[in-house]
Design an enzyme around this catalytic site. Structure first.
Site, PDB file in Angstrom:
ATOM      1  N   GLU A 175      70.915  12.283   5.770  1.00  0.00           N
ATOM      2  CA  GLU A 175      71.931  11.532   4.953  1.00  0.00           C
ATOM      3  C   GLU A 175      71.895   9.943   5.206  1.00  0.00           C
ATOM      4  O   GLU A 175      71.631   9.397   6.363  1.00  0.00           O
ATOM      5  CB  GLU A 175      73.341  11.885   5.273  1.00  0.00           C
ATOM      6  CG  GLU A 175      73.946  12.960   4.217  1.00  0.00           C
ATOM      7  CD  GLU A 175      74.202  12.290   2.900  1.00  0.00           C
ATOM      8  OE1 GLU A 175      73.866  11.294   2.512  1.00  0.00           O
ATOM      9  OE2 GLU A 175      74.954  13.128   2.159  1.00  0.00           O
TER      10      GLU A 175
ATOM     11  N   ASP B 231      80.966  10.008   4.862  1.00  0.00           N
ATOM     12  CA  ASP B 231      82.041   9.151   4.403  1.00  0.00           C
ATOM     13  C   ASP B 231      83.314  10.308   4.589  1.00  0.00           C
ATOM     14  O   ASP B 231      83.743  10.458   5.890  1.00  0.00           O
ATOM     15  CB  ASP B 231      82.081   8.619   3.273  1.00  0.00           C
ATOM     16  CG  ASP B 231      83.100   7.727   2.801  1.00  0.00           C
ATOM     17  OD1 ASP B 231      84.063   7.433   3.659  1.00  0.00           O
ATOM     18  OD2 ASP B 231      83.185   7.396   1.466  1.00  0.00           O
TER      19      ASP B 231
ATOM     20  N   GLY C  92      82.750  13.218   4.345  1.00  0.00           N
ATOM     21  CA  GLY C  92      81.966  14.404   4.754  1.00  0.00           C
ATOM     22  C   GLY C  92      82.069  15.768   3.767  1.00  0.00           C
ATOM     23  O   GLY C  92      81.443  16.814   4.018  1.00  0.00           O
TER      24      GLY C  92
ATOM     25  N   THR D 293      80.455  15.826   0.918  1.00  0.00           N
ATOM     26  CA  THR D 293      79.204  16.221   0.361  1.00  0.00           C
ATOM     27  C   THR D 293      78.198  16.985   1.410  1.00  0.00           C
ATOM     28  O   THR D 293      77.798  18.250   1.046  1.00  0.00           O
ATOM     29  CB  THR D 293      78.280  14.940   0.184  1.00  0.00           C
ATOM     30  OG1 THR D 293      79.105  14.096  -0.488  1.00  0.00           O
ATOM     31  CG2 THR D 293      76.844  15.137  -0.353  1.00  0.00           C
TER      32      THR D 293
ATOM     33  N   LYS E  42      81.479   6.940   8.843  1.00  0.00           N
ATOM     34  CA  LYS E  42      82.854   6.481   8.772  1.00  0.00           C
ATOM     35  C   LYS E  42      83.659   7.272   9.421  1.00  0.00           C
ATOM     36  O   LYS E  42      84.404   8.209   8.603  1.00  0.00           O
ATOM     37  CB  LYS E  42      83.055   6.077   7.410  1.00  0.00           C
ATOM     38  CG  LYS E  42      82.128   4.901   6.848  1.00  0.00           C
ATOM     39  CD  LYS E  42      82.710   4.791   5.268  1.00  0.00           C
ATOM     40  CE  LYS E  42      81.796   3.709   4.487  1.00  0.00           C
ATOM     41  NZ  LYS E  42      82.051   3.553   3.153  1.00  0.00           N
TER      42      LYS E  42
ATOM     43  N   ASP F  71      73.557   2.080  -2.448  1.00  0.00           N
ATOM     44  CA  ASP F  71      73.811   1.369  -3.774  1.00  0.00           C
ATOM     45  C   ASP F  71      75.362   0.978  -3.797  1.00  0.00           C
ATOM     46  O   ASP F  71      76.101   1.737  -3.413  1.00  0.00           O
ATOM     47  CB  ASP F  71      73.407   1.912  -4.997  1.00  0.00           C
ATOM     48  CG  ASP F  71      73.993   3.144  -5.550  1.00  0.00           C
ATOM     49  OD1 ASP F  71      74.272   4.119  -4.482  1.00  0.00           O
ATOM     50  OD2 ASP F  71      74.610   3.110  -6.432  1.00  0.00           O
TER      51      ASP F  71
ATOM     52  N   ARG G  54      69.929  -1.252  -3.536  1.00  0.00           N
ATOM     53  CA  ARG G  54      69.131  -0.443  -2.960  1.00  0.00           C
ATOM     54  C   ARG G  54      68.057  -1.005  -1.993  1.00  0.00           C
ATOM     55  O   ARG G  54      67.504  -0.566  -0.925  1.00  0.00           O
ATOM     56  CB  ARG G  54      68.547   0.793  -3.559  1.00  0.00           C
ATOM     57  CG  ARG G  54      69.655   1.753  -4.245  1.00  0.00           C
ATOM     58  CD  ARG G  54      69.017   3.098  -4.668  1.00  0.00           C
ATOM     59  NE  ARG G  54      69.818   3.605  -5.695  1.00  0.00           N
ATOM     60  CZ  ARG G  54      70.710   4.644  -5.035  1.00  0.00           C
ATOM     61  NH1 ARG G  54      71.196   4.905  -3.967  1.00  0.00           N
ATOM     62  NH2 ARG G  54      71.545   5.240  -6.169  1.00  0.00           N
TER      63      ARG G  54
HETATM   64  P1  IMP Z   1      81.135  11.858   1.360  1.00  0.00           P
HETATM   65  O1  IMP Z   1      80.811  12.943   0.718  1.00  0.00           O
HETATM   66  O2  IMP Z   1      82.552  11.086   1.168  1.00  0.00           O
HETATM   67  O3  IMP Z   1      80.755  11.955   2.909  1.00  0.00           O
HETATM   68  O4  IMP Z   1      80.272  10.787   0.679  1.00  0.00           O
HETATM   69  C1  IMP Z   1      78.643  10.743   0.959  1.00  0.00           C
HETATM   70  C2  IMP Z   1      77.811  10.095   0.003  1.00  0.00           C
HETATM   71  O5  IMP Z   1      78.690   8.915  -0.694  1.00  0.00           O
HETATM   72  C3  IMP Z   1      76.708   9.122   0.643  1.00  0.00           C
HETATM   73  O6  IMP Z   1      75.874   9.803   0.661  1.00  0.00           O
HETATM   74  C4  IMP Z   1      76.854   8.057  -0.116  1.00  0.00           C
HETATM   75  O7  IMP Z   1      75.719   8.242  -1.252  1.00  0.00           O
HETATM   76  C5  IMP Z   1      78.102   7.775  -0.751  1.00  0.00           C
HETATM   77  N1  IMP Z   1      78.862   6.703  -0.235  1.00  0.00           N
HETATM   78  C6  IMP Z   1      79.794   7.068   0.694  1.00  0.00           C
HETATM   79  N2  IMP Z   1      80.149   5.763   1.389  1.00  0.00           N
HETATM   80  C7  IMP Z   1      79.219   4.845   0.758  1.00  0.00           C
HETATM   81  C8  IMP Z   1      79.314   3.221   0.763  1.00  0.00           C
HETATM   82  O8  IMP Z   1      79.804   2.709   1.617  1.00  0.00           O
HETATM   83  N3  IMP Z   1      78.136   2.850   0.236  1.00  0.00           N
HETATM   84  C9  IMP Z   1      77.253   3.305  -0.610  1.00  0.00           C
HETATM   85  N4  IMP Z   1      77.375   4.888  -0.686  1.00  0.00           N
HETATM   86  C10 IMP Z   1      78.242   5.495  -0.219  1.00  0.00           C
END
Ligand code: IMP
Length: 185
Positions: free
Chosen positions: A108, A112, A114, A116, A140, A168, A174
């Site tokens: 990954e 963020d 978590g 996903t 994070k 992005d 990117r």
């Molecule tokens: P999560 O499901 O909240 O953990 O988010 C995961 C996905 O969100 C990552 O794989 C990124 O594609 C996108 N993402 C989360 N934070 C950022 C950021 O600060 N910049 C760009 N993409 C982010």
């Protein structure tokens, strides 16, 4: 598009400042590769790269691996063009990857909330992989609400929005070689 100086860039309506320079990223990718090479010395892990954001991290990581990994790609929709995480996920590419009895490493760009990776781990667990670990360039911890934090972490960062090195903002940024964070100004 953006006006680039080395320290400050503009993408659409936002300003971003230099956060993690390329040399520092690559030095850390070296270290993660060494950890993986040691942990999987006798194995042939299956790397599943989460598109789009992880493509550069994966490219640099894979070239430093000596464990002869297999590499597959997956795309999971969660974000759109927003700066906040959404709570619905869907696999858009990579449904056919066979993981039964494999040592899987999910790759990954950033974990963020978590959401996903929890969603994807749950999907994988239904196909009986031998093991599943997660390598994320960025993490994070303050935003994290998932159940299994990354096993291999490049950098733990504050919950600022970042772009560059594959990541992005609204599909832009990117290609930046370093990682930039949203500037308060
Ligand atoms: P999560 O499901 O909240 O953990 O988010 C995961 C996905 O969100 C990552 O794989 C990124 O594609 C996108 N993402 C989360 N934070 C950022 C950021 O600060 N910049 C760009 N993409 C982010």
């Amino acid at each position: 598009m953006y006006i680039e100086s080395t320290q400050l860039i503009s993408i659409r309506d936002k300003q971003f400042e230099m956060f993690i320079p390329e040399e520092q990223i690559l030095a850390r990718v070296d270290e993660i590769a060494t950890e993986i090479n040691l942990a999987y010395a006798e194995l042939r892990p299956l790397l599943i790269v989460v598109l789009n954001g992880a493509f550069l991290f994966a490219a640099d990581l894979v070239r430093r691996l000596t464990v002869q990994p297999e590499v597959q790609f997956i795309r999971i929709s969660t974000y759109g063009d927003q700066m906040i995480s959404s709570e619905t996920a869907q696999i858009l590419l990579g449904m056919e990857i066979e993981v039964e009895d494999r040592d899987v490493i999910i790759v990954e760009d950033i974990v963020d909330t978590g959401y996903t990776t929890d969603f994807f781990r749950e999907h994988l667990s239904q196909q009986s992989p031998k093991s599943v670990r997660l390598a994320s360039l960025l993490f994070k911890p303050d935003n994290y609400r998932g159940t299994q934090a990354p096993d291999f972490i490049g950098f733990s960062i504050a919950p600022d929005f970042v772009v560059g090195y594959g990541m992005d903002y609204a599909q832009q940024g990117r290609e930046l070689r370093g990682i930039y964070r949203l500037s308060a100004n």
